[in-house]
Design an enzyme around this catalytic site. Structure first.
Site, PDB file in Angstrom:
ATOM      1  N   SER A 173      -0.099  25.441 -35.521  1.00 32.10           N
ATOM      2  CA  SER A 173      -0.367  25.300 -36.953  1.00 32.10           C
ATOM      3  C   SER A 173      -1.744  24.697 -37.148  1.00 32.10           C
ATOM      4  O   SER A 173      -2.294  24.062 -36.241  1.00 32.10           O
ATOM      5  CB  SER A 173       0.686  24.390 -37.601  1.00 32.10           C
ATOM      6  OG  SER A 173       0.420  23.026 -37.316  1.00 32.10           O
ATOM      7  N   ASP A 174      -2.331  24.879 -38.322  1.00 39.94           N
ATOM      8  CA  ASP A 174      -3.513  24.108 -38.648  1.00 39.94           C
ATOM      9  C   ASP A 174      -3.061  22.696 -39.002  1.00 39.94           C
ATOM     10  O   ASP A 174      -1.869  22.391 -39.073  1.00 39.94           O
ATOM     11  CB  ASP A 174      -4.286  24.756 -39.800  1.00 39.94           C
ATOM     12  CG  ASP A 174      -5.776  24.438 -39.749  1.00 39.94           C
ATOM     13  OD1 ASP A 174      -6.144  23.382 -39.208  1.00 39.94           O
ATOM     14  OD2 ASP A 174      -6.580  25.238 -40.262  1.00 39.94           O
ATOM     15  N   TYR A 175      -4.001  21.827 -39.240  1.00 37.12           N
ATOM     16  CA  TYR A 175      -3.759  20.404 -39.452  1.00 37.12           C
ATOM     17  C   TYR A 175      -2.746  20.184 -40.580  1.00 37.12           C
ATOM     18  O   TYR A 175      -3.027  20.462 -41.739  1.00 37.12           O
ATOM     19  CB  TYR A 175      -5.094  19.746 -39.798  1.00 37.12           C
ATOM     20  CG  TYR A 175      -5.145  18.244 -39.719  1.00 37.12           C
ATOM     21  CD1 TYR A 175      -5.619  17.608 -38.575  1.00 37.12           C
ATOM     22  CD2 TYR A 175      -4.766  17.459 -40.793  1.00 37.12           C
ATOM     23  CE1 TYR A 175      -5.704  16.228 -38.501  1.00 37.12           C
ATOM     24  CE2 TYR A 175      -4.845  16.082 -40.736  1.00 37.12           C
ATOM     25  CZ  TYR A 175      -5.315  15.470 -39.582  1.00 37.12           C
ATOM     26  OH  TYR A 175      -5.405  14.094 -39.520  1.00 37.12           O
ATOM     27  N   THR A 176      -1.545  19.749 -40.230  1.00 38.29           N
ATOM     28  CA  THR A 176      -0.404  19.535 -41.146  1.00 38.29           C
ATOM     29  C   THR A 176      -0.021  20.801 -41.899  1.00 38.29           C
ATOM     30  O   THR A 176       0.601  20.730 -42.963  1.00 38.29           O
ATOM     31  CB  THR A 176      -0.663  18.387 -42.155  1.00 38.29           C
ATOM     32  OG1 THR A 176      -1.719  18.751 -43.060  1.00 38.29           O
ATOM     33  CG2 THR A 176      -1.015  17.089 -41.456  1.00 38.29           C
ATOM     34  N   GLY A 177      -0.352  21.956 -41.357  1.00 41.47           N
ATOM     35  CA  GLY A 177      -0.050  23.206 -42.047  1.00 41.47           C
ATOM     36  C   GLY A 177       1.430  23.426 -42.274  1.00 41.47           C
ATOM     37  O   GLY A 177       1.838  23.991 -43.297  1.00 41.47           O
TER      38      GLY A 177
END
Length: 761
Positions: free
Chosen positions: A302-306
């Protein structure tokens, strides 16, 4: 969206030529054979607890980061050093990212080796355009039109990063970006699919090297953001994306496929939604397409906290629901939110997530670690006592080469450039003149001291008498300086020529830096007006991370150089071009619009049913704005040299491209000037009539050729049937017979050499 896989038989039917099967270009790639996990991985999975499995799918920012790395992402809860080391020892942390501290990496890895199963940690970082040596921002480097250069700079960055223990980079960004308001366009290769594919492939190969991922100097690449992040509405970061499946397959998928075909074993889910489904929970995107059609066997992170952001999207009820949706869609690893660690064990126990799904993702992560050689030697890239590989002389020289090759000359009236290195009084004016920090550009988290690399220092070093250079800031980037304009005017009047170093600061580009305006700030335009009013010839050197609208700048200048953010050797590289040590050879990877209101603008747009036959005349009831034509001020591919390239004869043989054959295109380019030139010769094609409307032009190939003063060069292209593939009405690649226009030209929107050819039925 429906799944639209392509079988070998379907491709044969669509094209009518078996020879295409061995020649399908990047972007329409067939599946690859999945890599089989080593047997010991299955044994490990069988021994792991649910909590340990969740830990292998959990990635956190390193507790020990420098200030620039910490500021690169939103502020979230990050464990203390002692807590991270404890998590590593407990086997509940797969790795950390954005630490450049090799000693911290060593501490964490030693802790992991004391865990029950001794599974090694993975260390990642945002190595976007260099590590301690900073290369031009990717958009600027793409202006070189040299994939080989991008491969070499990525290789150098990987060598520096791996030397402190980094195994994985969150790069390259391969999003096609066509809205200059979007700040993250600076991280990619621009607006064109072909250039995007070639740069993606080159950067992946550079990061990973050619000796295998277990090579100590290799870092695994991560093409991002999957997918269509560059199509965010209004150019607004994190915003909604709503594009058709055809556009996804024709425009946004191909650079990712090129990266995967080059060997990338990870990818990152994008923040945006597509047709109402966030990418982080989009099973069609991550499972049906990525895994099913393309046989991608690597890791999706995932992207950052996605995953947590699925809640704010209104797609998940809470963190537990977000975890379930993301893991079932195909996101193997959660970055920063901690949701997988918190919720996966209970989701498996409740039966909402099958154990097989968890095991599948754990298998992919462990397989990646095995490919990186970490099970054989967990300290493979962690060698605190090894000789430094940071900022070696040859690496800094590569940065200088990349800087000068990234510069684009937009105009050069009266041959004001190159400047004379002796006997010419020069005023260097503007906020960029001595701002070495800004010339590094965004996403420079680990760089060293480049305080000697500003433009003023570069110009002084190139001049026989540095006292002939007067340096005045004149203004800030967005604020006036007391007495600044007066000092600038005085310096201009005392000089023979003025170099105006103006534009954007590095904080104007990158993530979370979308703009409603793509013009130079008013305070700098006022400074330019005052200096231009002195009557002295003005050369503008632009600092920028996006296409800019320069309609108010062009009339006040003799020359304009697009200098982007050039990195560690910015000043020296720019001086090489300004004083003619090397000629400008860059070309625009993005179209510069006539006015800000044109964006998003890109060269390969559709013709529409009412094209304007005479754009300069603005015919009524045709496709144009009321005051300007539907064209760029400086189109994609544009760039001048200090030579005088002139396009001569064009030869396409009999003008027929047979089913299993090729069309050989030969063009002669002369240099009528008295200076050598490097010309980027570009091949464009247009399909006149098809079952799906086609763009006005599409770049199909390019060649960068060196031509001596007074010399000539013959440039050859080979056009194949598969180069004419497009996504048909059934959402599958097809080629249709018909008549095609062909141009060999110095840029898009320029006729150059024109011919037509036929693709027989």
């Amino acid at each position: 969206m429906t799944r639209s896989g392509i079988t070998r038989r379907q491709l044969l039917v669509a094209t009518g030529a078996a020879t295409l099967l061995s020649q399908v270009p990047m972007g329409f790639a067939l599946g690859r054979t999945p890599i089989k996990a080593p047997a010991f991985i299955e044994d490990l999975i069988g021994k792991m607890t649910l909590e340990e499995k969740a830990g292998q799918l959990t990635l956190f920012a390193a507790a020990m980061q420098n200030g620039a790395a910490a500021a690169a992402n939103p502020v979230t809860a990050t464990s203390a050093v002692t807590a991270q080391i404890a998590a590593a020892k407990a086997g509940q942390l797969t790795g950390v990212f954005n630490s450049s501290n090799v000693l911290y990496h060593e501490r964490l890895q030693k802790a992991a080796m004391r865990s029950r199963l001794k599974i090694p940690m993975l260390f990642a970082a945002d190595v976007i355009h260099g590590f301690t040596t900073v290369f031009p921002v990717p958009l600027g480097e793409s202006a070189s039109f040299e994939p080989d250069l991008a491969q070499r700079t990525a290789r150098a960055a990987a060598m520096e990063a791996s030397a402190v223990g980094i195994d994985w980079t969150f790069a390259p960004m391969v999003d096609i970006a066509r809205d200059a308001r979007w700040g993250r366009g600076v991280e990619g290769a621009g607006e064109d699919v072909l250039l995007g594919r070639r740069m993606a492939q080159a950067r992946v190969r550079g990061f990973q090297g050619d000796k295998g991922l277990d090579d100590p100097e290799a870092v695994v690449a991560c093409p991002k953001h999957f997918c269509a992040y560059g199509a965010a509405e209004g150019g607004l970061d994190y915003n909604t994306t709503d594009v058709s499946e055809r556009v996804l397959r024709q425009t946004y998928f191909p650079p990712f496929q090129a990266g995967f075909d080059a060997g990338a074993m990870t990818t990152m889910a994008s923040f945006n939604e597509i047709s109402g489904i966030p990418a982080t929970a989009n099973k069609w995107l991550l499972d049906d397409v990525l895994r099913g059609e393309w046989d991608f066997s690597g890791v999706v992170v995932s992207d950052y906290t996605g995953d947590e952001e699925l809640i704010a999207h209104g797609f998940a009820r809470d963190g537990r629901d977000a975890t379930r949706l993301a893991i079932l869609a195909g996101v193997d690893m959660s970055m920063q939110s901690g949701l997988y660690l918190k919720h996966l064990p209970d989701l498996v126990k409740s039966g909402e997530v099958p154990m097989a799904v968890i095991d599948r993702s754990v298998r992919r992560v462990l397989q990646l670690k095995a490919q990186l050689g970490l099970f054989d030697d967990p300290f493979r890239r962690i060698k605190p006592q090894a000789p430094s590989r940071q900022r070696l002389p040859e690496t800094l020289e590569l940065a200088r080469e990349a800087a000068r090759k990234s510069v684009v000359l937009l105009k050069n009236d009266d041959d004001i450039l190159p400047l004379r290195s002796s006997g010419q009084r020069i005023a260097l004016i503007g906020p960029v003149a001595q701002d070495w920090d800004s010339t590094k550009g965004p996403w420079t988290l680990f760089n060293g001291d480049d305080s000697g690399s500003d433009l003023a220092q570069g110009m002084k070093s190139a001049m026989a008498d540095a006292s002939l250079l007067r340096v005045v800031a004149g203004s800030g980037y967005a604020t006036a300086l007391a007495g600044g304009i007066q000092a600038a005017v005085e310096a201009a009047r005392a000089s023979d020529v003025v170099v105006m170093a103006i534009g954007e600061s590095r904080d104007d580009s990158g993530e979370a830096h979308s703009h409603t305006s793509i013009t130079i700030p008013k305070v700098q335009l006022d400074l330019l007006d005052a200096v231009a009013a002195t009557g002295k010839p003005v050369v503008v050197v632009l600092s920028n991370g996006r296409a800019l609208a320069l309609d108010t700048v062009v009339p006040k200048t003799k020359a304009i150089l697009v200098a982007w953010f050039l990195g560690s050797s910015s000043g020296a590289g720019l001086a090489d071009v300004l004083f003619g040590k090397t000629g400008p050879s860059g070309r625009l990877p993005v179209s510069f619009p006539r006015e800000p209101g044109q964006v998003p603008y890109y060269y390969d747009h559709k013709i529409t049913g009412r094209p304007d036959p005479k754009p300069e005349a603005l015919t009524a009831f045709k496709t144009h704005y009321t005051t300007i034509p539907n064209s760029a001020l400086f189109p994609f591919g544009h760039g001048l040299t200090y030579g005088r390239p002139e396009y001569g004869a064009l030869d396409i043989g009999d003008g027929k491209l047979q089913a299993a054959g090729t069309l050989e295109v030969r063009a002669t380019v002369h240099n009528r000037g008295d200076r050598a030139a490097e010309e980027v010769v570009q091949l464009y094609v247009h399909d006149r009539a098809a079952s799906i409307t086609r763009p006005i032009q599409e770049l199909k190939d390019f060649r960068k050729v060196a031509i001596a003063a007074g010399g000539s060069a013959e440039v050859r292209f080979t056009l194949r049937r598969e180069d004419l593939l497009f996504i048909g009405q059934d959402l599958k690649p097809t080629v249709e017979p018909g008549v095609f226009d062909l141009w060999v030209a110095p840029s898009a929107e320029v006729d150059g050499l024109h011919a037509t050819f036929e693709l027989p039925a």
